[in-house]
Motif scaffolding. Sequence first.
Motif, PDB file in Angstrom:
ATOM      1  N   ALA A 333       5.386  -7.373  -9.683  1.00  0.00           N
ATOM      2  CA  ALA A 333       5.198  -8.396 -10.712  1.00  0.00           C
ATOM      3  C   ALA A 333       4.880  -7.760 -12.066  1.00  0.00           C
ATOM      4  CB  ALA A 333       4.075  -9.350 -10.303  1.00  0.00           C
ATOM      5  N   ILE A 334       4.023  -6.733 -12.078  1.00  0.00           N
ATOM      6  CA  ILE A 334       3.713  -6.038 -13.330  1.00  0.00           C
ATOM      7  C   ILE A 334       4.976  -5.424 -13.913  1.00  0.00           C
ATOM      8  CG2 ILE A 334       2.462  -4.100 -14.355  1.00  0.00           C
ATOM      9  CD1 ILE A 334       0.664  -6.432 -13.763  1.00  0.00           C
ATOM     10  N   GLY A 335       5.789  -4.810 -13.068  1.00  0.00           N
ATOM     11  CA  GLY A 335       7.047  -4.229 -13.534  1.00  0.00           C
ATOM     12  C   GLY A 335       7.982  -5.277 -14.109  1.00  0.00           C
ATOM     13  N   THR A 336       8.016  -6.445 -13.475  1.00  0.00           N
ATOM     14  CA  THR A 336       8.876  -7.528 -13.961  1.00  0.00           C
ATOM     15  C   THR A 336       8.399  -8.028 -15.320  1.00  0.00           C
ATOM     16  OG1 THR A 336       9.383  -8.208 -11.685  1.00  0.00           O
ATOM     17  CG2 THR A 336       9.749  -9.839 -13.424  1.00  0.00           C
ATOM     18  N   ILE A 337       7.078  -8.138 -15.486  1.00  0.00           N
ATOM     19  CA  ILE A 337       6.530  -8.580 -16.771  1.00  0.00           C
ATOM     20  C   ILE A 337       6.904  -7.592 -17.870  1.00  0.00           C
ATOM     21  CG2 ILE A 337       4.397  -9.024 -18.055  1.00  0.00           C
ATOM     22  CD1 ILE A 337       3.158  -9.913 -15.351  1.00  0.00           C
ATOM     23  N   LEU A 338       6.743  -6.313 -17.600  1.00  0.00           N
ATOM     24  CA  LEU A 338       7.088  -5.290 -18.595  1.00  0.00           C
ATOM     25  C   LEU A 338       8.571  -5.349 -18.956  1.00  0.00           C
ATOM     26  CD1 LEU A 338       4.959  -2.333 -17.203  1.00  0.00           C
ATOM     27  CD2 LEU A 338       4.781  -3.286 -19.514  1.00  0.00           C
ATOM     28  N   ALA A 339       9.401  -5.582 -17.960  1.00  0.00           N
ATOM     29  CA  ALA A 339      10.852  -5.609 -18.208  1.00  0.00           C
ATOM     30  C   ALA A 339      11.258  -6.843 -19.014  1.00  0.00           C
ATOM     31  CB  ALA A 339      11.602  -5.587 -16.877  1.00  0.00           C
ATOM     32  N   ALA A 340      10.540  -7.953 -18.847  1.00  0.00           N
ATOM     33  CA  ALA A 340      10.921  -9.204 -19.515  1.00  0.00           C
ATOM     34  C   ALA A 340      10.226  -9.392 -20.860  1.00  0.00           C
ATOM     35  CB  ALA A 340      10.597 -10.391 -18.606  1.00  0.00           C
ATOM     36  N   ALA A 341       9.156  -8.638 -21.121  1.00  0.00           N
ATOM     37  CA  ALA A 341       8.395  -8.805 -22.367  1.00  0.00           C
ATOM     38  C   ALA A 341       9.240  -8.397 -23.573  1.00  0.00           C
ATOM     39  CB  ALA A 341       7.113  -7.978 -22.313  1.00  0.00           C
ATOM     40  N   LYS A 342       8.949  -9.068 -24.709  1.00  0.00           N
ATOM     41  CA  LYS A 342       9.713  -8.814 -25.929  1.00  0.00           C
ATOM     42  C   LYS A 342       8.776  -8.469 -27.086  1.00  0.00           C
ATOM     43  CE  LYS A 342      11.558 -12.945 -26.024  1.00  0.00           C
ATOM     44  NZ  LYS A 342      11.110 -13.632 -24.823  1.00  0.00           N
ATOM     45  N   ALA A 343       9.302  -7.734 -28.038  1.00  0.00           N
ATOM     46  CA  ALA A 343       8.542  -7.372 -29.229  1.00  0.00           C
ATOM     47  C   ALA A 343       8.046  -8.634 -29.935  1.00  0.00           C
ATOM     48  CB  ALA A 343       9.401  -6.546 -30.182  1.00  0.00           C
ATOM     49  N   LYS A 344       6.866  -8.539 -30.509  1.00  0.00           N
ATOM     50  CA  LYS A 344       6.195  -9.584 -31.280  1.00  0.00           C
ATOM     51  C   LYS A 344       5.568 -10.684 -30.421  1.00  0.00           C
ATOM     52  CE  LYS A 344       8.845  -8.823 -35.511  1.00  0.00           C
ATOM     53  NZ  LYS A 344       9.664  -9.438 -36.587  1.00  0.00           N
TER      54      LYS A 344
END
Length: 573
Positions: A333-344
């Motif tokens: 889940a942490i990996g998925t969050i990092l992959a989906a997160a966007k700048a700003k």
Amino acid sequence: MVVLTERAQRRLTMETVEIAADTTAIRSLDWDRDRFDIEFGLQNGTTYNSFVIRGEKTALVDTSHEKFRQQYIDTLTGLIDPAAIDYLIISHTEPDHSGLVKDILALAPQVTVVGSKVAIQFLEGFVHQPFKQKIIKNGDRIDLGNGHEIEFVIAPNLHWPDTSFSFDHKTQILYTCDAFGMHYCSSSTFDQDLAAIEEDFRYYYDCLMGPNARSVLSALKRMGELPEITTIATGHGPLLRYHVSELTGRYRKWSQAQAKEATTVAVFYVSDYGYSDRISQAVAHGITKTGVAVEMMDLKASDQQEIRELVSSAAGIVIGMPPVSASANAQAAIGTILAAAKAKQSIGLFESGGGEDESVYTLRNQFRELGLVEAFQPIRITETPGEGTYQLCEEAGTDMGQWLTRDRSIKQMKSLDNELDKALGRISGGLYIITAQKGDVSGAMLASWVSQASFQPLGVSIAVAKDRAIESIMHVGDRFVLNVLEEANYQPLMKHFLKRFPPGADRFAGIKTQRAENGSPILLDALAYMECEVVSRMECIDHWIVYSTVQSGRVSKPDALTAVHHRKVGNHY
């Protein structure tokens, strides 16, 4: 028939009530508890409700808090032979409802434990012994005989991912555990006196259910597919029988308002680790106070695609650190969050305090590299959280919400008709500092929307913005001091309390104070002060109108004048 047994030294009592045919409520009443899990302030104690349903087979719905162990077991065995219990229905595995599951299994090893897939998984994690189990899905039924057919409604995130409701088709009782409950302890089994409970009902919703508004609406939709519900048997507080339609309608109204907000923050936590659940709720409550919607997800129990979709659409992300030994699903889940997160996007992190948290700083650096904007400093948990910690968490959430809505707030200010804006600005008021202390939590705010509201009793009204930190300690029964600023000497205090304080900061550092009789700080440089107690609150779109009675007061300079706040426009203070 109602039977009460007293235990005066701790005021923990048991109540058994026949609430319908073949159906008994076992209510554990905690009269003196004025705080619940620290962050939810209470004035009226709480209850833990459990239920016995007897057909040809017998079901026990939920248990109680471990503090009631002997009293609960004595009460249960006085009602029924444990060997006759066929099913133990677990609505939700939080310890205040399932704290005695191991005791029940010891008394009734033959029992089949019934719950959602997540609930059974959680139980296996803390019972640490094999037990008969039945995993239920939405719409599944168990026939107890004699007309008692129990239908299950899966209601995740109310407020853990494991929650399910149970509906008895014979008695038309819906067992909902936390949902529709409240922390309110009284001798009334049911909700006859709506005026007495509605403040606690709303506060419970705001703290626990508001951050899960979309899940509330999903549950209400599924409830609508059931036959008529005549009683809602909650896990806390009085059961709902006299005002079912009114109170479920309020849940719908509040949740629709919350869910339609265009801005959303995704809050991730680990429900059964450390203090992650409680801290996440405090942060989420702070966020929702600003008119920003919240979606909460358990890192251990969430689908990776759901996480990806939520993070992609969210304006902000809050994460409670999982343990180093977290399950593969939590790590993924942490990996998925990092992959989906966007700048700003806005980001906030907190430790869960479970003793083996992942490093908050490693994850912080990863989000920084992705260009996310930190809404608040990482919240460190180095000891058992107290009132001050939860205040810090709520204020951190409010900071995030205010940052995310800054453009909307400016737009709303500019939308007011120019002439109307100027006219409203001609409404003047005095300058005051509201100060309050409740346990270890303190607060203060500069106020000008203050007015005397009654002669008998002496009362004042104060408009408090919903996103003010002090709002959380200005509920019915709370006490505070109204400090009046002096015209010739208001600038130092006004400038100090106009500052933007970081979460958890001491508002009174460097300010001369003394303690009032009600425990709140009196500002020694104020012209006058009044000790007040909140009697009622009226909700507006962005403010609460707080009506309070005045118990005492004093003027330090009888010939001095009150500072007056003259505005030129009405679109801000």
